[in-house]
Every structure is written in C-alpha cells, then in structure tokens.
Scaffold this motif. Structure first.
Motif, mmCIF file in Angstrom:
data_model
loop_
_atom_site.group_PDB
_atom_site.id
_atom_site.type_symbol
_atom_site.label_atom_id
_atom_site.label_comp_id
_atom_site.label_asym_id
_atom_site.label_seq_id
_atom_site.Cartn_x
_atom_site.Cartn_y
_atom_site.Cartn_z
ATOM 1 N N ARG A 121 33.681 -59.322 -7.760
ATOM 2 C CA ARG A 121 33.238 -57.952 -7.463
ATOM 3 C C ARG A 121 33.999 -56.922 -8.295
ATOM 4 N N VAL A 122 35.278 -57.207 -8.577
ATOM 5 C CA VAL A 122 36.104 -56.264 -9.336
ATOM 6 C C VAL A 122 35.602 -56.127 -10.760
ATOM 7 N N LEU A 123 35.005 -57.188 -11.309
ATOM 8 C CA LEU A 123 34.568 -57.169 -12.699
ATOM 9 C C LEU A 123 33.407 -56.208 -12.940
ATOM 10 N N MET A 124 32.572 -56.006 -11.921
ATOM 11 C CA MET A 124 31.418 -55.110 -12.054
ATOM 12 C C MET A 124 31.778 -53.759 -11.448
ATOM 13 N N PRO A 125 32.032 -52.738 -12.256
ATOM 14 C CA PRO A 125 32.573 -51.481 -11.724
ATOM 15 C C PRO A 125 31.689 -50.815 -10.678
ATOM 16 N N TRP A 126 30.365 -50.907 -10.808
ATOM 17 C CA TRP A 126 29.483 -50.252 -9.837
ATOM 18 C C TRP A 126 29.570 -50.889 -8.452
ATOM 19 N N GLU A 127 30.002 -52.157 -8.392
ATOM 20 C CA GLU A 127 30.115 -52.824 -7.094
ATOM 21 C C GLU A 127 31.369 -52.403 -6.341
ATOM 22 N N THR A 128 32.305 -51.754 -7.007
ATOM 23 C CA THR A 128 33.522 -51.301 -6.329
ATOM 24 C C THR A 128 33.363 -49.902 -5.750
ATOM 25 N N TRP A 129 32.288 -49.211 -6.135
ATOM 26 C CA TRP A 129 32.037 -47.859 -5.613
ATOM 27 C C TRP A 129 31.260 -47.952 -4.302
ATOM 28 N N PRO A 130 31.549 -47.102 -3.333
ATOM 29 C CA PRO A 130 30.789 -47.123 -2.076
ATOM 30 C C PRO A 130 29.365 -46.596 -2.240
ATOM 31 N N ASP A 131 29.122 -45.827 -3.316
ATOM 32 C CA ASP A 131 27.822 -45.194 -3.522
ATOM 33 C C ASP A 131 27.374 -45.478 -4.953
ATOM 34 N N ARG A 132 26.345 -46.322 -5.119
ATOM 35 C CA ARG A 132 25.875 -46.683 -6.466
ATOM 36 C C ARG A 132 25.311 -45.470 -7.202
ATOM 37 N N ASP A 133 24.630 -44.595 -6.500
ATOM 38 C CA ASP A 133 24.084 -43.405 -7.160
ATOM 39 C C ASP A 133 25.207 -42.527 -7.712
ATOM 40 N N ALA A 134 26.294 -42.422 -6.952
ATOM 41 C CA ALA A 134 27.434 -41.627 -7.412
ATOM 42 C C ALA A 134 28.051 -42.266 -8.651
ATOM 43 N N TYR A 183 38.207 -56.880 -27.292
ATOM 44 C CA TYR A 183 37.931 -56.616 -25.883
ATOM 45 C C TYR A 183 38.276 -55.162 -25.567
ATOM 46 N N LEU A 184 37.548 -54.596 -24.622
ATOM 47 C CA LEU A 184 37.889 -53.292 -24.056
ATOM 48 C C LEU A 184 38.389 -53.538 -22.640
ATOM 49 N N VAL A 185 39.605 -53.076 -22.338
ATOM 50 C CA VAL A 185 40.221 -53.293 -21.032
ATOM 51 C C VAL A 185 40.533 -51.947 -20.393
ATOM 52 N N ASN A 186 40.018 -51.755 -19.187
ATOM 53 C CA ASN A 186 40.254 -50.506 -18.452
ATOM 54 C C ASN A 186 41.434 -50.679 -17.500
ATOM 55 N N THR A 187 42.543 -50.039 -17.821
ATOM 56 C CA THR A 187 43.719 -50.058 -16.940
ATOM 57 C C THR A 187 43.748 -48.830 -16.038
ATOM 58 N N GLY A 188 42.636 -48.072 -16.032
ATOM 59 C CA GLY A 188 42.576 -46.836 -15.256
ATOM 60 C C GLY A 188 42.099 -47.052 -13.833
ATOM 61 N N TRP A 189 41.036 -46.342 -13.474
ATOM 62 C CA TRP A 189 40.633 -46.295 -12.077
ATOM 63 C C TRP A 189 39.418 -47.162 -11.787
ATOM 64 N N THR A 190 39.341 -47.621 -10.540
ATOM 65 C CA THR A 190 38.234 -48.429 -10.062
ATOM 66 C C THR A 190 37.866 -47.977 -8.658
ATOM 67 N N GLY A 191 36.590 -48.103 -8.308
ATOM 68 C CA GLY A 191 36.140 -47.708 -6.974
ATOM 69 C C GLY A 191 35.924 -46.218 -6.820
ATOM 70 N N GLY A 192 36.032 -45.477 -7.916
ATOM 71 C CA GLY A 192 35.878 -44.028 -7.863
ATOM 72 C C GLY A 192 36.741 -43.380 -8.923
ATOM 73 N N PRO A 193 36.556 -42.085 -9.166
ATOM 74 C CA PRO A 193 37.356 -41.401 -10.169
ATOM 75 C C PRO A 193 38.773 -41.141 -9.685
ATOM 76 N N TYR A 194 39.601 -40.627 -10.571
ATOM 77 C CA TYR A 194 40.961 -40.244 -10.199
ATOM 78 C C TYR A 194 40.919 -39.308 -8.998
#
Length: 527
Positions: free
Chosen positions: A480-493, A421-432
């Motif tokens: 929603r948390v599982l799909m990273p693009w759904e946590t961002w306010p802007d899908r294009d970003a 498995y690959l597990v991301n313990t970093g950032w969600t909803g946008g970059p650092y």
C-alpha cells in the motif's frame, strides 16, 4: 588547470606577521580555543556558532562578468558583478585580513582523481574555519606541499562587512567568484558552507570543460564493486542514505564522473545533525570525533555532550568531519562507473511515489527539473518546507547552462547502462502538515532492493498523472505504501494535489526550450 595570478595577488599576506600556514588539526583547535572561537564537546569536536547567517545566502553570490565568463556562464540563472566591484572589494578584504591579529592558510586539493584535481588555498580570518577546510577538502601530503601551487584561492573574511551603497553588493555579505583571477572573496558571513560550496561551484565550471560530469550527489560502492549515486538537495537524505555499513562511502556531497569513473571532489563530509541519533545514523554519529567542527549545535554544559535535538539556533545544524573518521570510507575516494543512479526528492505535496523506475528520458527530465522541497534552515528565511525546482539538483552551484550537465549525464547513463530511480523521501498520506514523512526504514529497504537489482524486472504500475513506473512490490515495504494515492484518505484530494504538482513540473520545464521533444514528453502525462 594551470596556476594563475591568484598566487601573486595574495603574496603579501604571507609576508605579514602571524600568518599560520598548514597548521595541524590539533594546532588549529588550540588556536580556536585560545581565541574564544568555540568550545569542545566530550569527544573533542569543536562547537562554533555562525551568528545571523546559519545557512547559505544565495542572493549574495556573484560571478565576475568579463571576457572569461561572458559567453560561458548562464546569466539567466546566475548573478553578475563587475570587475571594478570585485577589485575594490579584493583590496579591502586584503587590507582587512592584513589588519587581523592572525591569519590562517590551508593548502590542499579539490578532486580525489589526480587527473582532474584542483590545487586550492584558503586564507581564513578564523582558526575554526581553517580547521573546517582541513576537514572538508583534501589535505596535501608533506611532499605535495613542497610543490603546491594554487590554481584557485579563497579569501574568507567573515568580520569584514560590505556596505552595499559603497561596495556594490546586495547586503553586508558577499560571495564573489572571479575565474579570471582564480579567486573567491567571502565576507560578512561566518557560515562555513559558503567556503565549501564556492569551491564546488568552481569545479562545476571547470570540470565540464574537461568533459567531466560534475555532480551534486553522494556516492558509495558495494562489496561487489558496484557504484551508486544519490542526487538531491540538502536535507533530502544524501548523507544518511549513502552512509551505510555494508557499502563503502566514496563521498558525501560532490563528485565528478570522468571516462575512468567516479571520484570525490572533497575529503570530508558536511552532515546535517538536527535530531541525529546513534541508533538511527551510527555512521555519522560516530564520525564526529576530535577536531570535527559542529556549527550551531547546542551542548550540555554539565557533560559537554551535543544536544542534537536542539534547533534553537537553526534547523540547519551541521558537522564537518574528515572521511578518515568514517570506518567504511573508500580512500582514495574513487570508484568505477555507476550501476545505479538515484534521484532523491522531498515532495512536500506528498503525491510522488516512494520509489519509481525511470527510463533514460525520464531520468534526464527529473535531472533537469530537480524537484524537491527546500527544508528549514538550509537557506536563510526558509522556516517551513517549500516546493521548489533546482536544476540538476544543485542550481545554485551550476554556473554553466543546464544542458551542459544534462547532456554529459545522459551520455554517461547510456554508455554505462546505469539504472535510474526517483525516490521520494518527503511526505506520504497527504501534504506537509497533514501527511507524514516517509519512514527512513522503508526508504532504506527500497534503495537496498534497487541496488541489489531486485526491482529491475519488477512488475510495475504506470502512474496515471506522472507517467512514472511504480513497482507493485518491494521487499520489506507494505504494498500500500508504494502506491501514493492509496495512502491518502481521499483519492479525489490526492488527484487534485497531484495535478497541481504536475502543472508545476510543466511550467518549470518551459525554462528549457533547448530540451528535445523526447525528454519533454518524459514528464507528467496530465495536469
């Protein structure tokens, strides 16, 4: 692993006055306090400061290039130094140590499996660093000490500062490993992690030549006997996520995987303590006891309690403590073959899924890539997270070609049918700086589900950019948390940032021309 000339090279040190060999932890605490090397906390841990070097200094680490190493070490990733430079510095370090009022010698082992262990000795200028060795390496029993014959020796002289113009180093600090002389020279830096990591590097050179996979990872074992490995660089959560009350801890950071199973290389843990709390990480918090060593931790002068929230000296505050302090530690620290392999990454871009299932080829790709973010304090000069690729999740400690480790790991995954498995313990909803760090509670739930086999047959979504297989559901985690693009306010970003990271993956993988097309095609689908 036969004993070599390292014993005769330092024999003179044992003939000098005030050379203390294998003092107990209590005796070393007394010596350190008498020499004003540190202070005690309310629980009896020894608090020390390490000066300007509060993390590793990888640019000051060298291998002696000679007939032994010339054709074995990957010189494109490791720094060479000449035999003559090593010899001159060795002579200076020995003279320096002999000139000190006291010297402290630790004799023990690296490797909990007797079939693959390395007999080591460490000569220290400081009592606290010798105590550090007692916490982190495997102590010899009285009977073992009677016949102990060191295969490798570390000379640690923090007070000796090199002159680059004269000594051929890059700076005042140096970490030099000679496999011909079976010796490590450390000078100019007080950071205890250099001692620990130098022996790990030695094992990463020796073990694969015995067909044993050496790994920068944590390991634990469930009550059902199933073993899990946690790969990742410092700060990605190896210690936190492997120290859980319902599983037995095999080890914190460094392991071997032989034909018999997994074994710990160390005898202790070296945990980051910044913002450590009893509520969130009780296993680590409670393991910091008498004779543990705290590096660069500030203590309250009124009651001597540690202030783990204080990072005024460094974000890389550390605790070194014995596995014997961990209630659920597996001693001896050996286990069976892993059922689950988890690659931890702290994604500063905030675009990787919080958990994804990997094929064998994807596991090999992620292992060779070793993507994460360097976190503040783990290396000198790093103040903010930086996206980086560290081969095998431990490039600074892997002297052999990366393919050596990758082929060993791949063969063992296939042979023992381990899930990856690959597990991301970093950032969600946008970059650092924009998004938030992944909630530890969510990460724990995802890993628990993986270890219990609840994700093995889960319905997945294929990430359109990275090709990763993301479970659509996980107990205890919002969909929603599982799909990273759904946590961002802007899908294009999100898409733009994800493609930037995908390009970095592909550019980095160009460093592995020897990788098969099957492994290469297991990387990102788009950029």
């Amino acid at each position: 692993m036969n004993a070599t000339v390292s014993n005769t090279l330092i024999s003179g040190l044992f003939k000098t006055r005030n050379t203390f060999v294998n003092l107990s932890s209590a005796e070393l605490v007394e010596k350190a306090l008498a020499k004003n090397e540190g202070a005690l906390t309310d629980k009896g841990a020894l608090v020390v400061t390490t000066g300007k070097y509060t993390g590793r200094s990888p640019e000051d680490k060298f291998f002696v290039k000679d007939e032994t190493t010339q054709s074995k070490i990957d010189w494109s990733r490791n720094q060479a130094i000449s035999e003559s430079v090593f010899t001159r510095l060795y002579q200076k370090v020995v003279r320096y140590l002999n000139s000190r009022e006291d010297r402290f010698v630790f004799q023990g082992f690296a490797g909990a499996d007797p079939k693959h262990r390395l007999s080591i000795q460490v000569v220290n200028e400081y009592a606290w660093q010798n105590l550090f060795c007692r916490q982190l390496f495997i102590c010899a029993t009285p009977d073992e000490l009677k016949s102990h014959n060191a295969d490798f020796t570390v000379l640690a002289a923090p007070g000796f500062k090199a002159d680059p113009a004269v000594d051929g180093t890059r700076s005042e600090a140096f970490i030099i490993i000679s496999f011909t002389h079976r010796m490590v020279l450390i000078g100019g830096t007080e950071y205890g992690g250099e001692i620990k990591k130098s022996i790990f590097t030695v094992m990463n050179y020796l073990l694969p030549q015995e067909h044993v996979m050496s790994m920068h990872c944590s390991a634990n074992q469930g009550k059902d006997g199933k073993v899990a490995l946690f790969f990742g660089l410092s700060g990605t959560g190896k210690t936190t996520l492997s120290n859980v009350p319902d599983r037995d801890l095999i080890g914190d950071d460094e392991h071997g995987w032989s034909d018999q199973g997994v074994f710990n290389i160390e005898g202790g843990c070296y945990a980051k303590t910044i913002r450590l709390s009893k509520d969130k990480e009780p296993q680590i918090y409670n393991s910091i006891q008498f004779a543990s060593v705290l590096e660069n931790v500030i203590i309250h002068h009124d009651d001597r309690t540690p202030d783990y929230d204080n990072g005024s000296l460094t974000e890389n505050t550390r605790a070194a403590y014995s596995l014997e302090n961990v209630p659920n530690a597996l001693i001896p620290s050996v286990g069976g073959h892993p059922n689950a392999i988890i690659f931890l990454t702290a994604d500063a871009f905030g675009v990787l899924p919080p958990i994804s299932l990997l094929t064998v080829e994807q596991a090999m790709y992620q292992f060779l890539s070793g993507y994460t973010s360097k976190l503040a304090g783990t290396e000198r000069g790093v103040t903010d997270p930086e996206a980086t690729f560290s081969t095998c999740f431990g490039a600074p400690f892997m002297p052999l070609p990366a393919s050596t480790y990758a082929e060993l790991l791949g063969a063992r995954i296939k042979k023992h049918f381990a899930s990856a498995y690959l597990v991301n313990t970093g950032w969600t909803g946008g970059p650092y700086g924009v998004g938030n760090r992944m909630k530890l509670a969510y990460t724990r739930m995802m890993i628990q589900a993986a270890l219990e086999g609840k994700l093995s047959n889960a319905e997945t979504v294929t990430d359109p950019i990275f090709g990763l297989h993301i479970p659509k559901k996980c107990p205890g985690v919002p969909d929603r948390v599982l799909m990273p693009w759904e946590t961002w306010p802007d899908r294009d970003a999100y898409d733009k940032s994800a493609r930037q990271l995908a390009k970095k993956f592909k550019n980095n993988f160009s460093h592995f021309p020897e990788a098969s097309e099957v492994i290469r095609s297991a990387g990102p689908l788009a950029e």
